[in-house]
Design a protein around this motif. Structure first.
Motif, mmCIF file in Angstrom:
data_model
loop_
_atom_site.group_PDB
_atom_site.id
_atom_site.type_symbol
_atom_site.label_atom_id
_atom_site.label_comp_id
_atom_site.label_asym_id
_atom_site.label_seq_id
_atom_site.Cartn_x
_atom_site.Cartn_y
_atom_site.Cartn_z
ATOM 1 N N CYS A 6 -6.540 -5.805 -3.488
ATOM 2 C CA CYS A 6 -5.793 -5.109 -4.546
ATOM 3 C C CYS A 6 -5.452 -6.054 -5.696
ATOM 4 O O CYS A 6 -4.461 -5.834 -6.402
ATOM 5 C CB CYS A 6 -4.534 -4.456 -3.972
ATOM 6 N N TYR A 31 2.007 9.363 -2.073
ATOM 7 C CA TYR A 31 1.866 8.663 -3.359
ATOM 8 C C TYR A 31 0.397 8.397 -3.655
ATOM 9 O O TYR A 31 -0.065 8.537 -4.779
ATOM 10 C CB TYR A 31 2.655 7.349 -3.338
ATOM 11 N N LYS A 32 -0.342 7.984 -2.597
ATOM 12 C CA LYS A 32 -1.773 7.698 -2.795
ATOM 13 C C LYS A 32 -2.478 8.960 -3.291
ATOM 14 O O LYS A 32 -3.277 8.925 -4.220
ATOM 15 C CB LYS A 32 -2.407 7.225 -1.477
ATOM 16 N N LYS A 33 -2.145 10.089 -2.619
ATOM 17 C CA LYS A 33 -2.777 11.361 -2.995
ATOM 18 C C LYS A 33 -2.476 11.695 -4.456
ATOM 19 O O LYS A 33 -3.323 12.198 -5.182
ATOM 20 C CB LYS A 33 -2.249 12.476 -2.082
ATOM 21 N N ASP A 34 -1.262 11.383 -4.883
ATOM 22 C CA ASP A 34 -0.888 11.673 -6.276
ATOM 23 C C ASP A 34 -1.542 10.713 -7.267
ATOM 24 O O ASP A 34 -1.403 10.871 -8.479
ATOM 25 C CB ASP A 34 0.630 11.583 -6.451
ATOM 26 N N GLY A 35 -2.183 9.666 -6.747
ATOM 27 C CA GLY A 35 -2.897 8.743 -7.645
ATOM 28 C C GLY A 35 -2.187 7.426 -7.900
ATOM 29 O O GLY A 35 -2.589 6.667 -8.778
ATOM 30 N N TYR A 36 -1.108 7.132 -7.151
ATOM 31 C CA TYR A 36 -0.434 5.833 -7.326
ATOM 32 C C TYR A 36 -1.244 4.726 -6.659
ATOM 33 O O TYR A 36 -1.811 4.910 -5.580
ATOM 34 C CB TYR A 36 0.967 5.861 -6.690
ATOM 35 N N GLU A 37 -1.275 3.570 -7.297
ATOM 36 C CA GLU A 37 -1.948 2.409 -6.737
ATOM 37 C C GLU A 37 -1.135 1.174 -7.109
ATOM 38 O O GLU A 37 -0.526 1.139 -8.187
ATOM 39 C CB GLU A 37 -3.321 2.266 -7.393
ATOM 40 N N ILE A 90 0.880 -1.186 0.000
ATOM 41 C CA ILE A 90 0.000 0.000 0.000
ATOM 42 C C ILE A 90 0.913 1.231 0.000
ATOM 43 O O ILE A 90 1.714 1.413 0.924
ATOM 44 C CB ILE A 90 -0.925 0.001 1.234
ATOM 45 N N PRO A 91 0.826 2.069 -1.038
ATOM 46 C CA PRO A 91 1.760 3.205 -1.150
ATOM 47 C C PRO A 91 1.595 4.193 0.009
ATOM 48 O O PRO A 91 0.515 4.302 0.591
ATOM 49 C CB PRO A 91 1.366 3.866 -2.474
ATOM 50 N N GLU A 105 1.049 7.766 1.990
ATOM 51 C CA GLU A 105 -0.030 8.753 1.774
ATOM 52 C C GLU A 105 0.212 9.671 0.580
ATOM 53 O O GLU A 105 -0.658 9.860 -0.261
ATOM 54 C CB GLU A 105 -0.225 9.601 3.037
ATOM 55 N N GLY A 118 5.284 -0.305 2.919
ATOM 56 C CA GLY A 118 4.721 0.643 1.953
ATOM 57 C C GLY A 118 5.760 1.599 1.391
ATOM 58 O O GLY A 118 5.655 2.048 0.243
#
Ligand code: OXD
Ligand code: MN
Length: 612
Positions: free
Chosen positions: A398, A272-278, A267-268, A270, A514
């Motif tokens: 995922c 990275y998640k905000k930037d749209g990485y999955e 799980i990336p 925070e 992560g």
């Protein structure tokens, strides 16, 4: 009644029936009714039956079952695992070898009449999505319902596999398993690669008896891959979705206990998640890879589930793995919480159940039990350290939308790694495929203080495949080089990572889990050619500031990052000396046919280092 008209299957099954003499033969069609009936049957066996399974709390863990194997049967048995090909040299120095004729003669009496009074289950299964050009069919004969139910999770099991094989093909792997005797001296896990055959006897542990996994999808398949021009590797497969929506696919080969399942389900952080990485999981253990029509390397996960180590898995270390086990999962050799009929293992949480059954079956006060030191000076364990969950891949939050894509996914990068307290930097990139093949051949991992025995001892595990290469390791490396030639400039880039580098006080420097996304990010940028790198003697390493540490700056200061990425000349001189010893003494002197190109890589590495 047979489920196929295929005479090759029927003839072989008849022969095996004649040998093992079961009272009854059941062909597994994979239907829910059949599996439900088998579940009822196995759960109604007496407690002391070796195949006994238990239903867990069906409200909290719907469809979940529990099983314990014998205390002497809890892991893969490499010393009793054989590759039986006609010429000893073809098995090479990393395998136990025996002449096939001799081995058949030795095992035939063990199988003779072994299923008298029992039922033989005929399991057709596909490794890989049904209908995929990369998939292959296997048939496992077993006298264990536990094996049937596990194979149902780990493979695409049932009638469809026979339909895929067709009425004439002889291209299927013949697996014969019986759990007859508890005596470990009579345990054999034997592969006859030239006959597409696996014989496994007197074990009930997954890695020895779920014949689609290590035996077929790695040992036999690696041999098939060499002959047919593809690769079977001990690798996870993951996809990283970037903010622009593109998904880049990466495979990674790490030896056991180096975090393959954790990386596959990462799980990336925070930011990275905000930037749209999955991150999407395609597989956590095995990759079959073949060149596609566009010239690139494509990978499928031949499995359909995860056979994961339970201890250490928790909501923080691997949320997605834990979530995958919440339904239709089989737990083996973990502890039971008798208050609510659920499972527990070390590292799940800090609250061992008071009213517990430990993995060997004794009812204990779990809190008291785990506060007593064992013979190894560590707290006694309620769950066996190699206790497992067998969880359907479809449960994984995922799981990749491409999981069932018959064509597989195009691979941009291949990562090797191991557990190294020093020497190996956090990440570096090979100069090219041949150099990357050398890097893979040099994979090694250190034993840790967490295990008994010597600490910090290097164990060579080339490509994390040492126990799984079904032929001569030197020929396997040659096959890697040939694949590189075929792939040319479309070949994936090759990297090496080390999440386990320690500081002078023995503390891990890199947070891992992560945060490994930060390293994947650099790897992806290298593949895209959008980031420069520093050339060193061992390969390309990130330039200062190029690993994004936003959010962990306090921990990963520039000084720490320098240490993580350092290439220490003295340590690498020792590393090269050890590789020369390994190549010569462990491989070449023992019949390993090392390609010249790899010796040249070693010389070139040494020359670069001497110049540095
Ligand atoms: C292993 C496994 O032993 O995946 O590598 O079980
Ligand atoms: Mn594995």
């Amino acid at each position: 009644m047979s489920l196929t008209k295929n005479p090759n299957v029927n003839k072989w099954v008849d022969e095996m029936i004649a040998l093992t003499k079961p009272d009854k033969v059941v062909w597994i069609d994979g239907s829910k009714e059949q599996l439900d009936a088998l579940t009822e049957e196995v759960c109604s066996l007496p407690d002391d039956s070796w195949d006994k399974m238990y239903k867990l709390n069906q409200d909290e863990l719907p469809g979940c079952l529990y099983h314990r194997t014998r205390a002497n049967d809890v892991a893969r048995v490499e010393d009793r695992t054989f590759i039986c090909c006609k010429n000893k040299e073809d098995a090479g120095p990393t395998n136990n070898w025996c002449d096939p004729k001799e081995m058949y003669a030795k095992l035939t009496p063990l199988y003779d009449g072994v299923m008298k009074g029992r039922t033989m289950y005929v399991i057709p299964y596909s490794m890989g999505p049904i209908g995929s050009p990369l998939a292959k069919v296997g048939v496992e004969l077993t006298d264990s319902i536990y094996v049937v139910l596990n194979m149902n999770i780990m493979t695409r099991m049932g009638k469809a596999a026979f339909e895929n094989l067709g009425d004439e093909s002889n291209d299927f792997v013949r697996g014969l398993h019986s759990k007859a005797d508890v005596d470990p001296e009579k345990r054999y896990i034997v592969h006859f690669p030239e006959d597409n055959t696996i014989w496994s006897i007197n074990s009930a542990y997954g890695g020895n008896v779920l014949l689609g996994k290590k035996c077929f999808a790695l040992r036999i398949a690696s041999f098939q891959g060499k002959n047919e021009g593809w690769m079977a590797e001990h690798m996870l497969i993951l996809g990283v979705k970037k903010p622009d929506g593109e998904v880049k696919y990466i495979t990674a080969a790490f030896p056991s206990a180096c975090g393959k399942t954790n990386l596959a389900m990462l799980i990336p952080p925070e930011g990275y998640k905000k930037d749209g990485y999955e991150v999407f999981t395609v597989g956590d253990d095995i990759a079959w890879m073949k060149q596609g029509e566009d010239g690139r390397l494509y990978a499928i996960n031949p499995e359909n589930g995860f056979f994961g180590v339970a201890p250490g898995t928790n909501a923080k270390s691997n949320y997605n793995a834990l979530a995958s086990t919440m339904k239709n999962t089989i737990f083996t050799n973990v502890a039971l919480n008798n208050d609510n009929n659920t499972v527990w293992w070390e590292g799940l949480d800090k609250n061992p159940p008071v009213n517990a059954t430990e993995w060997k079956g004794a009812k204990v006060n779990g809190v008291e039990f785990t506060s007593v030191m064992g013979a190894d000076g560590k707290p006694q364990k309620l769950a066996h350290p190699n206790s497992r969950f067998t969880a359907p891949a479809e449960n994984c939050p995922c799981i990749s939308p491409e999981f069932n894509n018959p064509q597989g996914v195009p691979i941009s990068a291949i990562i090797f790694g191991g557990r190294r307290a020093s020497t190996t930097p956090l990440v570096y990139q090979s100069f090219d495929w041949t150099h990357g093949t050398y890097m893979g051949s040099a994979v090694s991992s250190e034993t840790t203080a967490a295990a008994t025995g010597a600490v910090g001892v290097l164990r060579h595990d080339p490509m994390a495949m040492k126990p799984f290469i079904g032929y001569n390791v030197g020929d396997y490396w040659a096959h890697w080089l040939e694949m590189g030639e075929k792939l040319g400039d479309k070949a994936p880039k090759i990297f090496n990572v080390n999440w386990f580098k320690q500081d002078e006080n023995g503390n891990f420097m890199w947070p891992g889990f992560g945060d490994n996304m930060r390293v994947l990010d650099w790897i992806i940028k290298r593949c895209e050619g959008t980031i420069d790198a520093e050339e060193t003697a061992i390969g390309y390493i990130p330039k200062k500031g190029d690993i994004d540490v936003t959010g962990i700056e306090d921990e990963i200061t520039p000084e720490v990052m320098d240490k993580l990425l350092a290439v220490d000349k003295d340590l690498w001189t020792k590393e090269i000396a050890e590789m020369r010893r390994y190549y010569k003494e462990d491989i070449a002197d023992k019949g390993g046919r090392i390609p010249d190109a790899l010796w040249e890589q070693l010389d070139a590495l040494e020359a670069r280092l001497n110049k540095a």
